[in-house]
Design a protein around this motif. Structure first.
Motif, short mmCIF file in Angstrom:
data_model
loop_
_atom_site.label_atom_id
_atom_site.label_comp_id
_atom_site.label_asym_id
_atom_site.label_seq_id
_atom_site.Cartn_x
_atom_site.Cartn_y
_atom_site.Cartn_z
N VAL A 53 48.01 59.46 32.96
CA VAL A 53 46.73 59.05 33.54
C VAL A 53 45.73 60.21 33.50
O VAL A 53 44.56 60.04 33.12
N LEU A 54 46.18 61.40 33.88
CA LEU A 54 45.30 62.57 33.90
C LEU A 54 44.81 62.90 32.49
O LEU A 54 43.64 63.27 32.30
N ALA A 55 45.69 62.75 31.50
CA ALA A 55 45.29 63.03 30.11
C ALA A 55 44.24 62.03 29.64
O ALA A 55 43.27 62.40 28.95
N ALA A 56 44.41 60.75 30.01
CA ALA A 56 43.44 59.74 29.61
C ALA A 56 42.09 59.98 30.28
O ALA A 56 41.03 59.80 29.67
N ILE A 57 42.12 60.38 31.55
CA ILE A 57 40.87 60.68 32.26
C ILE A 57 40.14 61.85 31.59
O ILE A 57 38.93 61.80 31.35
N ALA A 58 40.89 62.90 31.27
CA ALA A 58 40.28 64.07 30.62
C ALA A 58 39.65 63.70 29.28
O ALA A 58 38.56 64.17 28.93
N ALA A 59 40.34 62.84 28.53
CA ALA A 59 39.83 62.44 27.22
C ALA A 59 38.53 61.65 27.35
O ALA A 59 37.56 61.88 26.61
N VAL A 60 38.51 60.70 28.31
CA VAL A 60 37.32 59.86 28.48
C VAL A 60 36.15 60.68 29.00
O VAL A 60 35.03 60.59 28.49
N LEU A 61 36.39 61.49 30.02
CA LEU A 61 35.30 62.31 30.57
C LEU A 61 34.83 63.36 29.57
O LEU A 61 33.71 63.86 29.66
N GLY A 62 35.69 63.65 28.57
CA GLY A 62 35.30 64.58 27.52
C GLY A 62 34.47 63.95 26.43
O GLY A 62 34.10 64.63 25.46
N GLY A 63 34.26 62.62 26.53
CA GLY A 63 33.37 61.96 25.57
C GLY A 63 34.02 60.96 24.65
O GLY A 63 33.38 60.50 23.71
N GLU A 64 35.27 60.59 24.87
CA GLU A 64 35.95 59.66 23.96
C GLU A 64 35.71 58.19 24.30
O GLU A 64 36.36 57.31 23.77
N GLY A 65 34.81 57.88 25.20
CA GLY A 65 34.53 56.50 25.55
C GLY A 65 35.53 55.97 26.56
O GLY A 65 36.04 56.71 27.40
N GLU A 66 35.84 54.68 26.48
CA GLU A 66 36.77 54.05 27.43
C GLU A 66 38.22 54.29 27.02
O GLU A 66 38.55 54.33 25.84
N GLY A 67 39.10 54.45 28.02
CA GLY A 67 40.52 54.65 27.74
C GLY A 67 41.37 53.94 28.76
O GLY A 67 40.88 53.45 29.79
N GLN A 68 42.68 53.86 28.47
CA GLN A 68 43.62 53.20 29.38
C GLN A 68 44.89 54.01 29.50
O GLN A 68 45.27 54.75 28.59
N ALA A 69 45.55 53.84 30.64
CA ALA A 69 46.86 54.47 30.85
C ALA A 69 47.59 53.68 31.92
O ALA A 69 46.97 52.94 32.71
N ASP A 70 48.91 53.79 31.94
CA ASP A 70 49.71 53.10 32.95
C ASP A 70 50.02 54.03 34.10
O ASP A 70 50.33 55.21 33.91
N PHE A 71 49.94 53.46 35.30
CA PHE A 71 50.16 54.22 36.53
C PHE A 71 51.16 53.45 37.38
O PHE A 71 50.99 52.25 37.64
N THR A 72 52.24 54.11 37.80
CA THR A 72 53.30 53.47 38.58
C THR A 72 53.29 54.01 40.01
O THR A 72 53.17 55.22 40.22
N ARG A 73 53.40 53.09 40.97
CA ARG A 73 53.43 53.51 42.36
C ARG A 73 54.43 52.66 43.13
O ARG A 73 54.49 51.43 42.95
#
Length: 343
Positions: A53-73
């Motif tokens: 999730v953190l990697a996908a957030i970093a990629a999107v905020l870095g300019g890669e547009g929209e992204g997705q990741a799975d988060f388990t809780r």
């Protein structure tokens, strides 16, 4: 920094806004329920923690547009899987949307398990048929006695596959109509009498008495064919597992309340006097392909789908099935059906 309180408040899924500094600046009520109020103003890495999730957030905020990741809780003793969609906002901020997709994984797991079970059930008779065909073409080609014996066994295996396919088709039909509430009036006593007539020969062949007690005070809304299928399955099981020379009773009664009912309903107890069922098996009896004794069930022609079909039919009728049993004392399968609209 974008301010989205009204939008976030109206979305039922958890949503989080992350600022350009990496801090969580806004959360809707669903997100507060998921993470707690303490998360507001904290660094998103300390709250979310999971590397994908953190990697996908970093990629999107870095300019890669929209992204997705799975988060388990972990929630209420089970793992819940969220599909997190990350969208980049102005000023380097990000919006996170958490969609609960646990049911998708569970459905896929059920599908895989179902396919595996069907394949397992078909493999044995198919293997037997192929083996006998090979034998009839070879060593038993000129042995009339062996040929007839093998043909009889092949017929039994073919009938076993036919029963399985029939039950699978029946299960599919039942599941397809499960959300359609039946409304035609049905005389439940008449249904039970039809079931008794259908199974009379089987009962007499094993020396068992099949009796019906009680009367239907009024018709109930239902699907006559499906209710007949319910009581044929339950009564046939009672005859098979109750054993020879032991009576089976279909007891019809009316009650003002019951499990999950606040309104009057009808109850049918299918009672056998057989060996009974150990308590550990009772909660799983309506699962597809679940058998207490696999070898005995297959030998008696069971497919492991009968009680699953019963459960789905009763779901359509807003009814319920309860099972009581003690080893050595027999079993009682109780069907509860609402007389009118059920809760």
């Amino acid at each position: 920094m974008p301010d989205l309180p009204l939008i976030l408040r109206g979305v039922p899924d958890p949503m989080i806004v992350i600022g350009a500094d990496g801090l969580i600046t806004d959360m809707n009520p669903a997100a507060r329920g998921l993470f707690g109020d303490w998360a507001l103003g904290r660094d998103h890495g300390a709250v979310l923690r999971q590397p994908p999730v953190l990697a996908a957030i970093a990629a999107v905020l870095g300019g890669e547009g929209e992204g997705q990741a799975d988060f388990t809780r972990a929630q209420r003793g089970r793992d819940v899987l969220y599909r997190v969609t990350i969208t980049r906002l102005t000023e380097g901020a990000g919006l996170l949307h958490f969609a609960d997709v646990t049911h998708i994984g569970e459905a896929e797991e059920m599908r895989r398990g179902f396919v595996a079970n069907v394949s397992h059930e078909l493999r044995s008779p198919l293997t037997a048929l192929m083996g006998f065909i090979e034998t009839l073409r070879g060593p038993a080609r000129n042995d009339p006695e062996a040929r007839m014996r093998f043909l009889d066994i092949m017929e039994e295996e073919a009938q076993r596959m036919n029963r399985l396919v029939s039950d699978l088709l029946s299960l599919a039909r039942v599941e397809g109509t499960e959300r359609q509430r039946p409304a035609h009036p049905v005389d439940l006593r008449g249904v039970l009498e039809g079931v008794a007539a259908t199974l009379k020969g089987q009962a007499e062949a094993q020396g068992s008495k099949l009796e019906i007690t009680g009367e239907t005070p009024a018709p109930i809304p239902g699907d006559r064919d499906q209710l007949t299928q319910v009581f044929v399955n339950l009564t046939e099981n009672a005859l098979k597992y109750g054993g020879p020379n032991r009576p089976v009773t279909l007891a019809l009664s009316e009650a003002a309340a019951g499990p999950g009912f606040r309104h009057p309903h009808l109850r049918v107890d299918v009672i056998d006097r057989g060996a009974g069922i150990e308590p550990a098996h009772l909660p799983r009896l309506t699962e597809r392909f679940y058998r207490v004794d696999s070898h005995r069930s297959r030998a008696m022609g069971g497919t492991g789908l009968g009680l699953a079909i019963v459960k789905h039919i009763l779901n359509r009728h807003q009814g319920k099935l309860t099972i009581r049993s003690r080893t050595g004392e027999g079993s009682v399968f109780s069907v509860f059906l609402p007389k009118g609209s059920a809760d």
